[in-house]
Design a protein around this motif. Sequence first.
Motif, short mmCIF file in Angstrom:
data_model
loop_
_atom_site.label_atom_id
_atom_site.label_comp_id
_atom_site.label_asym_id
_atom_site.label_seq_id
_atom_site.Cartn_x
_atom_site.Cartn_y
_atom_site.Cartn_z
N PHE A 34 0.84 -1.20 0.00
CA PHE A 34 0.00 0.00 0.00
C PHE A 34 0.87 1.25 0.00
CE2 PHE A 34 -2.33 3.33 2.29
CZ PHE A 34 -3.41 3.47 1.44
N ALA A 35 1.91 1.25 0.82
CA ALA A 35 2.83 2.40 0.86
C ALA A 35 3.52 2.59 -0.48
CB ALA A 35 3.86 2.23 1.97
N TRP A 36 3.90 1.49 -1.13
CA TRP A 36 4.53 1.57 -2.45
C TRP A 36 3.59 2.19 -3.47
CZ3 TRP A 36 7.39 -3.38 -1.27
CH2 TRP A 36 8.77 -3.20 -1.35
N ILE A 37 2.32 1.85 -3.39
CA ILE A 37 1.34 2.37 -4.36
C ILE A 37 1.03 3.84 -4.09
CG2 ILE A 37 -1.07 2.19 -5.09
CD1 ILE A 37 -0.78 -0.86 -4.65
N VAL A 38 0.91 4.21 -2.83
CA VAL A 38 0.48 5.56 -2.46
C VAL A 38 1.62 6.59 -2.53
CG1 VAL A 38 -0.43 6.92 -0.52
CG2 VAL A 38 -1.42 4.71 -1.05
N SER A 39 2.84 6.16 -2.26
CA SER A 39 3.94 7.13 -2.14
C SER A 39 4.18 7.98 -3.39
CB SER A 39 5.23 6.45 -1.69
OG SER A 39 5.66 5.51 -2.64
N PRO A 40 4.13 7.47 -4.63
CA PRO A 40 4.33 8.37 -5.77
C PRO A 40 3.27 9.47 -5.85
CG PRO A 40 4.56 6.10 -6.47
CD PRO A 40 4.05 6.08 -5.06
N PHE A 41 2.04 9.13 -5.49
CA PHE A 41 0.98 10.13 -5.51
C PHE A 41 1.20 11.19 -4.43
CE2 PHE A 41 -0.96 6.29 -7.30
CZ PHE A 41 -1.32 6.78 -8.55
N ASN A 42 1.69 10.75 -3.27
CA ASN A 42 2.00 11.70 -2.20
C ASN A 42 3.13 12.64 -2.62
OD1 ASN A 42 0.06 10.62 -0.55
ND2 ASN A 42 1.48 9.33 0.58
N VAL A 43 4.16 12.09 -3.24
CA VAL A 43 5.29 12.90 -3.70
C VAL A 43 4.81 13.91 -4.73
CG1 VAL A 43 7.47 12.84 -4.99
CG2 VAL A 43 7.05 11.19 -3.15
N TYR A 44 4.01 13.46 -5.69
CA TYR A 44 3.49 14.36 -6.72
C TYR A 44 2.64 15.47 -6.11
CZ TYR A 44 0.49 16.18 -10.37
OH TYR A 44 -0.19 17.03 -11.18
N THR A 45 1.76 15.10 -5.19
CA THR A 45 0.88 16.09 -4.57
C THR A 45 1.69 17.11 -3.78
OG1 THR A 45 -0.87 14.44 -4.42
CG2 THR A 45 -1.08 16.39 -3.02
N TRP A 46 2.64 16.64 -2.99
CA TRP A 46 3.46 17.57 -2.19
C TRP A 46 4.26 18.49 -3.11
CZ3 TRP A 46 7.73 15.81 1.79
CH2 TRP A 46 8.15 16.92 2.53
N PHE A 47 4.88 17.92 -4.15
CA PHE A 47 5.70 18.73 -5.05
C PHE A 47 4.85 19.78 -5.77
CE2 PHE A 47 7.97 19.60 -9.05
CZ PHE A 47 9.15 20.08 -8.51
N SER A 48 3.63 19.41 -6.14
CA SER A 48 2.77 20.36 -6.86
C SER A 48 2.35 21.54 -5.98
CB SER A 48 1.55 19.65 -7.43
OG SER A 48 0.71 19.19 -6.40
N THR A 49 2.43 21.39 -4.67
CA THR A 49 2.08 22.51 -3.78
C THR A 49 3.24 23.48 -3.59
OG1 THR A 49 2.76 21.36 -1.76
CG2 THR A 49 0.46 21.06 -2.49
N LEU A 50 4.42 23.13 -4.07
CA LEU A 50 5.60 23.96 -3.83
C LEU A 50 5.75 25.12 -4.82
CD1 LEU A 50 8.19 21.15 -3.05
CD2 LEU A 50 6.94 22.57 -1.42
N SER A 51 5.13 25.04 -5.98
CA SER A 51 5.29 26.10 -6.96
C SER A 51 4.42 27.32 -6.59
CB SER A 51 4.93 25.61 -8.36
OG SER A 51 3.56 25.35 -8.46
N LEU A 52 4.84 28.46 -7.11
CA LEU A 52 4.07 29.69 -6.87
C LEU A 52 2.73 29.59 -7.58
CD1 LEU A 52 6.65 32.60 -7.33
CD2 LEU A 52 5.54 31.89 -5.23
N PRO A 53 1.68 30.12 -6.99
CA PRO A 53 0.38 30.15 -7.67
C PRO A 53 0.47 31.01 -8.94
CG PRO A 53 0.14 30.67 -5.34
CD PRO A 53 1.60 30.63 -5.62
N GLU A 54 -0.41 30.74 -9.88
CA GLU A 54 -0.40 31.45 -11.17
C GLU A 54 -0.39 32.97 -11.01
OE1 GLU A 54 -0.20 30.37 -14.41
OE2 GLU A 54 0.20 28.39 -13.59
#
Length: 169
Positions: A34-54
Motif C-alpha cells: 500500500f505504501a509503495w502504491i500511495v507514495s508516488p501520488f504523495n510525492v506528486y501532490t506535495w511537489f505540486s504545492t511547492l510552486s508559486l500560484p499562477e
Amino acid sequence: MECLLLCFERKHQSIARISKTHVLPKFFRILVYFAWIVSPFNVYTWFSTLSLPEDEKFDYIMENAPELLQDFIALPNFDIYRKTTSFTLFFTVIILIGILLNVLFVLCSYDIFQLMAGIKLQISPKRYQKHQEAVISIMVQFGTSIICFVPPFFLAIIIIAHIGEAQSK
C-alpha cells in the motif's frame, strides 16, 4: 524503481518461505505494498504545492527579473519555485528516503544470498540456479536504474545547498 524493489521483495519472500527464515507477516507485506502504491501520488501532490500560484508568478518575475517578463509571457507553461522551508524539507525527505531504500536494498540483497546459501542443499540445482539468475537479474536492473537517479540526486543537493546560481533568491 519501486516496481524493481517490489520484485526483489517478492523474490526475497519466496526464498524465505523455502528456508522458513525471515518470512514477513502478510499484514506487513500488504502495508508495504500500500505504501509503495500511495507514495508516488504523495510525492506528486506535495511537489505540486511547492510552486508559486499562477497569480504570483508574474509578480515574482517583475520583482526579480523584469527584463525577462516578455520572455516568460511567451511561454505556454512554466513554474517558479521559491526556496522555502517546505521546499528544502521536500528535497531532504526525498534524498533521505532514497538513501534508506538503497540501504534496505543492500541489506535485503545480503540476506537473500545468506538465505540462498542455506537452501542450496534443500532444492534441486536447477531450481537453485533459477533463483540465483532471477536475483542477479533484479540486482542488475536495480543497479542500472540507480544511474537514472544520480543527476536528480545531485540537482536536489545543489538546490538545497544553494550552490552557485542554481537558484536565485
